[in-house]
Every structure is written in C-alpha cells, then in structure tokens.
Design an enzyme around this catalytic site. Structure first.
Site: not given
Length: 192
Positions: A68-70
C-alpha cells in the site's frame, strides 16, 4: 490459506489490518519511492504499492503480500509527510478551507502464482477554515509529522474537517479495508 504479509512498517496500516482478525506478519520493503517525471499521483501510488509487494515476493514465496502507498494531493500538487512542525504548519495553512484528496494504492500479490490485484482508492477531506492558532494548537497536541497532509484522521485531526467524501474511510488512514476484503475474497480467503 497462504500466509498474509503486510509490506509495511506503518503502525497505522498494521492496526487497520488487525481489524480483519486474520493472522499476518509485517516486513518493510526497501524500494525507491521517488516520483517519476510525468507520472500522475494515481500512477505513482499504484506503482509503489505493487513494487512494495514485489520487493518481498522472493523472500516470502507462497504468501499473499499486501502493498500500500498513499499520497495527499492539494491544488493538483502532491504533498508528502511534513516531518517538521514548520512544514506541517505550512501544509495545514494551505489546506485551510480547501479540499485534500488522498489517493491510496493497494496491491494484493500472490507470490506463489505471481498474480496481483492493484487499485487506487480515493478519499477527499474538505477542511474547515483554520486559524494559525488552531493549527498551532493541533500540531502541538498531536504532532502528526509522519502523516501525509499533516493530520491524523483517527485522532484529533478529525476536528479540522468540515466533511469527508469517499467509499472507504480506512483508505484515509492508509489501508482501504473494503477494497482489500474484495481482493482477499477473490483469492479464496474467508472473511469473516
């Protein structure tokens, strides 16, 4: 069931994943998270979530790996983690009375088959109009310097919001559980 691995050292993501009551381990991938020229914010988070999962595939065969990356986007510009009080103050002053879009890239990689599911989940925060004093009080109280956008939505940061918009509030914290459950179900994982 293949063992689950969260490709992250984020305590926030770990706490979110624990809500699903599935056993999992964590490992932090070592990748270059640089923004490539011409890459959109959506392309960036999707690429990084996949790269994080793939970075652990060799050392964790026969796993379901969650990457996951934001990023936060304000006025068309990606804003990152502030790391300091001054940068956080600037970010919140710029966001005052505006909307901040959070784009979370999510990947579920089956390291046994190489099959992956990747998506980008958006969530928008419409900020209250904030005074310099409100921002100062908030930053001193919560010190959200490791959070994109300079606030912790799961804490006092919610007091800075006028309203929110999106399908999955957990995406704001960095791991969209509703979409992740869809991906896990597609891999044959029984939830609940």
């Amino acid at each position: 069931m293949l063992p689950l691995l969260l490709a992250s050292s984020s305590v926030y993501r770990r706490d979110l994943l624990a809500r699903l009551r599935l056993p999992f381990n964590c490992s932090s991938p070592d990748i270059d998270e640089s923004h490539r020229p011409g890459e959109t914010a959506i392309e960036l988070v999707k690429r990084l979530s996949l790269e994080k999962a793939r970075a652990l595939a060799t050392s964790h065969p026969n796993h379901l790996i969650i990457g996951s990356d934001q990023v936060a986007v304000l006025g068309g510009q990606i804003i990152g983690k502030p790391h300091t009080y001054d940068k956080a103050h600037q970010q919140l002053m710029s966001a005052s009375g505006a909307s901040v879009s959070f784009l979370t890239g999510l990947t579920l990689l089956n390291s046994q088959t190489g099959h992956h599911q990747t998506d980008c989940i958006p969530f928008t925060v419409h900020m209250r109009t904030l005074s310099a004093q409100q921002i100062q009080r908030y930053l001193l109280a919560e010190q959200p310097y490791d959070c994109a956008g300079s606030f912790k939505a799961e804490g006092l940061g919610v007091s800075l919001f006028q309203r929110t918009e999106g399908d999955d509030a957990t995406s704001l914290v960095g791991l969209p559980l509703i979409r992740l459950v869809d991906m896990l179900l597609a891999e044959g994982i029984a939830i609940p």
